[in-house]
Write a protein that holds these residues in place. Structure first.
Motif, PDB file in Angstrom:
ATOM      1  N   GLN A   9      17.457 -13.356  54.228  1.00 54.45           N
ATOM      2  CA  GLN A   9      18.041 -14.439  55.029  1.00 54.45           C
ATOM      3  C   GLN A   9      16.978 -15.893  55.063  1.00 54.45           C
ATOM      4  O   GLN A   9      17.299 -16.610  54.334  1.00 54.45           O
ATOM      5  N   ASP A  10      15.573 -15.339  54.365  1.00 57.91           N
ATOM      6  CA  ASP A  10      14.861 -15.358  54.718  1.00 57.91           C
ATOM      7  C   ASP A  10      14.543 -16.552  53.126  1.00 57.91           C
ATOM      8  O   ASP A  10      14.681 -18.108  52.852  1.00 57.91           O
ATOM      9  N   LEU A  11      14.332 -15.673  52.208  1.00 61.62           N
ATOM     10  CA  LEU A  11      14.561 -16.349  50.675  1.00 61.62           C
ATOM     11  C   LEU A  11      16.238 -16.862  50.663  1.00 61.62           C
ATOM     12  O   LEU A  11      16.232 -18.099  50.082  1.00 61.62           O
TER      13      LEU A  11
ATOM     14  N   ARG B 251      11.805   3.428  52.964  1.00 62.44           N
ATOM     15  CA  ARG B 251      10.556   3.692  54.501  1.00 62.44           C
ATOM     16  C   ARG B 251      12.409   4.033  55.038  1.00 62.44           C
ATOM     17  O   ARG B 251      12.311   4.332  56.883  1.00 62.44           O
ATOM     18  N   GLY B 252      13.329   4.027  55.198  1.00 57.13           N
ATOM     19  CA  GLY B 252      14.793   4.104  55.669  1.00 57.13           C
ATOM     20  C   GLY B 252      15.085   3.400  55.713  1.00 57.13           C
ATOM     21  O   GLY B 252      16.240   3.846  56.982  1.00 57.13           O
ATOM     22  N   SER B 253      14.740   2.085  56.140  1.00 60.06           N
ATOM     23  CA  SER B 253      15.610   1.187  56.548  1.00 60.06           C
ATOM     24  C   SER B 253      17.004   1.128  56.102  1.00 60.06           C
ATOM     25  O   SER B 253      17.439   0.394  54.866  1.00 60.06           O
ATOM     26  N   GLN B 254      18.052   1.031  57.140  1.00 61.37           N
ATOM     27  CA  GLN B 254      19.145   0.706  57.101  1.00 61.37           C
ATOM     28  C   GLN B 254      19.666  -0.780  57.997  1.00 61.37           C
ATOM     29  O   GLN B 254      19.050  -0.937  59.014  1.00 61.37           O
ATOM     30  N   VAL B 255      20.859  -1.209  56.989  1.00 59.74           N
ATOM     31  CA  VAL B 255      21.055  -2.619  58.477  1.00 59.74           C
ATOM     32  C   VAL B 255      22.006  -2.524  59.056  1.00 59.74           C
ATOM     33  O   VAL B 255      22.762  -1.529  58.930  1.00 59.74           O
ATOM     34  N   GLU B 256      21.367  -2.359  60.148  1.00 65.47           N
ATOM     35  CA  GLU B 256      21.881  -2.289  61.623  1.00 65.47           C
ATOM     36  C   GLU B 256      23.622  -2.345  62.274  1.00 65.47           C
ATOM     37  O   GLU B 256      23.734  -3.424  61.418  1.00 65.47           O
TER      38      GLU B 256
ATOM     39  N   LYS C 195      13.056  -7.221  58.881  1.00 67.55           N
ATOM     40  CA  LYS C 195      14.564  -5.937  58.712  1.00 67.55           C
ATOM     41  C   LYS C 195      14.746  -6.268  57.257  1.00 67.55           C
ATOM     42  O   LYS C 195      14.738  -7.812  56.379  1.00 67.55           O
ATOM     43  N   ARG C 196      15.531  -5.561  56.527  1.00 66.41           N
ATOM     44  CA  ARG C 196      15.436  -6.128  55.333  1.00 66.41           C
ATOM     45  C   ARG C 196      16.424  -7.443  55.300  1.00 66.41           C
ATOM     46  O   ARG C 196      16.313  -8.273  54.469  1.00 66.41           O
ATOM     47  N   SER C 197      17.775  -6.973  56.365  1.00 72.97           N
ATOM     48  CA  SER C 197      18.652  -8.313  56.250  1.00 72.97           C
ATOM     49  C   SER C 197      17.773  -9.456  56.781  1.00 72.97           C
ATOM     50  O   SER C 197      18.708 -11.245  56.242  1.00 72.97           O
TER      51      SER C 197
ATOM     52  N   ARG D 263       6.790 -10.352  55.282  1.00 75.02           N
ATOM     53  CA  ARG D 263       7.323 -10.559  56.115  1.00 75.02           C
ATOM     54  C   ARG D 263       7.867  -9.302  56.276  1.00 75.02           C
ATOM     55  O   ARG D 263       8.443  -8.626  57.472  1.00 75.02           O
ATOM     56  N   PHE D 264       7.755  -8.345  55.138  1.00 79.27           N
ATOM     57  CA  PHE D 264       8.002  -6.760  55.157  1.00 79.27           C
ATOM     58  C   PHE D 264       6.592  -6.422  55.729  1.00 79.27           C
ATOM     59  O   PHE D 264       6.933  -5.431  56.577  1.00 79.27           O
ATOM     60  N   ASP D 265       5.501  -6.450  55.304  1.00 74.78           N
ATOM     61  CA  ASP D 265       3.870  -6.012  56.629  1.00 74.78           C
ATOM     62  C   ASP D 265       4.430  -6.262  58.246  1.00 74.78           C
ATOM     63  O   ASP D 265       3.832  -5.276  58.273  1.00 74.78           O
ATOM     64  N   ALA D 266       5.317  -7.215  58.194  1.00 75.56           N
ATOM     65  CA  ALA D 266       5.099  -6.873  59.365  1.00 75.56           C
ATOM     66  C   ALA D 266       6.371  -6.304  60.450  1.00 75.56           C
ATOM     67  O   ALA D 266       6.790  -6.761  61.505  1.00 75.56           O
TER      68      ALA D 266
END
Length: 347
Positions: free
Chosen positions: A99-101, A136-141, A93-95, A87-90
């Motif tokens: 939620q998957d986990l 990666r600079g990912s933030q929760v929107e 988003k972190r959120s 899922r990360f490689d695809a």
């Protein structure tokens, strides 16, 4: 002709998640027990999201001939970490990955198995994954907050139609009560009582109140009729003859009011529509206006006016001050900040 056997992978998928016609989530073998759990332990919206997440996980396992729910904890940890990596490689988003986990962990626990999320391998992997997201600079929107200023503009742009009358009540009640969109969708006429000072709206169950203890929200009168939550709700309920059942209902293009409640997605669209009519521009970096904008706007506006955390939480129902402070920090970067005073010394 003999009965054709289903592929093993299909049987595994069905063992992981089955959805009944009523939409209840059923997992594992004891369907009656799990159906009851699904109805009572989680909010409908959460179950819907978990169902989607579990279907995705089951499908991924099926294409790789993996058991989606091995009883061995080590094997379970391997499958789960492989899926989270996928899922990360695809680019999820972190959120979404978290939620998957959460959905997978719930499925395991409901089946009487140890949650893979507690396994040391999975915990270490998730910690590393969070660092990767940070790199990666990912933030929760975050949805744009509809503060009092934006709300007034939205109200002023609404048309004088059945939909417009409904949306006025929806915006004002949602904002003044700091409701989630799922809570507005579930609001029943029996939950609304008039009081000398306004309305008392009883929230039977919410995201943070899975046991259904309930929360009474006070909705006061507004300064003018077109900006008053109480009078706006009356203006919607009385002409529509809503004396029981859902408060906020679908309205067709001819202005006919349905008996069917609005769903959370329809409420989000109503907020976006009002923002578009008002020609509002969402702050840069936000995810735009949506159903959550009303709740975020209430917290933002209350913080700007110096309301205490306790009084804000009494209305929002937040259980964590840290979550609440997340709203306030984003909403008021120039308050409780030394920079304005220091920069002002340059004048």
């Amino acid at each position: 002709m003999g009965k054709r056997k289903r592929p093993e992978a299909n049987r595994r998928t069905e063992a992981l998640v089955v959805v009944s016609g009523a939409g209840a989530l059923e997992l594992a073998s004891d369907r009656d027990r799990v159906r009851e759990t699904a109805r009572e332990s989680k909010a409908p919206r959460t179950l819907h999201e978990y169902t989607r997440a579990l279907r995705s996980f089951a499908g991924w396992c099926q294409t790789r001939s993996l058991d989606p729910r091995p009883a061995d904890p080590v094997a379970a940890a391997d499958v789960v970490t492989l899926y989270l990596q996928h899922r990360f490689d695809a680019g999820r988003k972190r959120s979404t990955v978290e939620q998957d986990l959460a959905a997978i962990a719930w499925a395991y626990q409901d089946a009487g198995l140890s949650s893979p999320s507690k396994h040391p391998v999975v915990r270490a992997f998730v910690s590393a994954l969070r660092r990767r997201y940070a790199a990666r600079g990912s933030q929760v929107e975050q949805k744009a907050a509809a503060t009092d200023r934006e709300l007034v503009e939205m109200l002023g742009a609404l048309p004088a139609t059945s939909t417009g009358v409904r949306d006025r009540a929806l915006l004002l009640i949602g904002w003044a009560g700091a409701f989630r969109r799922s809570e507005l969708a579930a609001l029943d006429r029996a939950d609304v009582a008039e009081d000398r000072d306004g309305l008392v709206v009883t929230l039977r169950r919410s995201k943070t109140d899975q046991e259904g203890a309930g929360l009474a929200k006070a909705i006061p009168f507004g300064p003018t009729a077109d900006r008053c939550p109480v009078r706006s709700l009356r203006a919607w309920l009385e002409p529509a003859a809503i004396t029981e059942g859902p408060v906020f209902r679908a309205v067709d293009r001819h202005g006919h009011v349905s008996r069917r409640a609005m769903d959370p997605g329809s409420i989000a669209r109503a907020v976006r529509r009002a923002a578009t009519l008002a020609k509002l521009t969402a702050p840069q970096g936000s995810a735009g206006f949506s159903g959550h904008s009303l709740r975020a706007g209430f917290v933002t506006s209350a913080a700007r006016r110096g309301c205490s955390e306790a009084t804000i939480m009494a209305q929002t129902g937040h259980k964590s001050t840290m979550t609440l402070r997340g709203y306030i920090r984003r909403a008021t970067p120039f308050q409780d900040n030394a920079a304005p005073a220091v920069v002002g010394m340059l004048g």
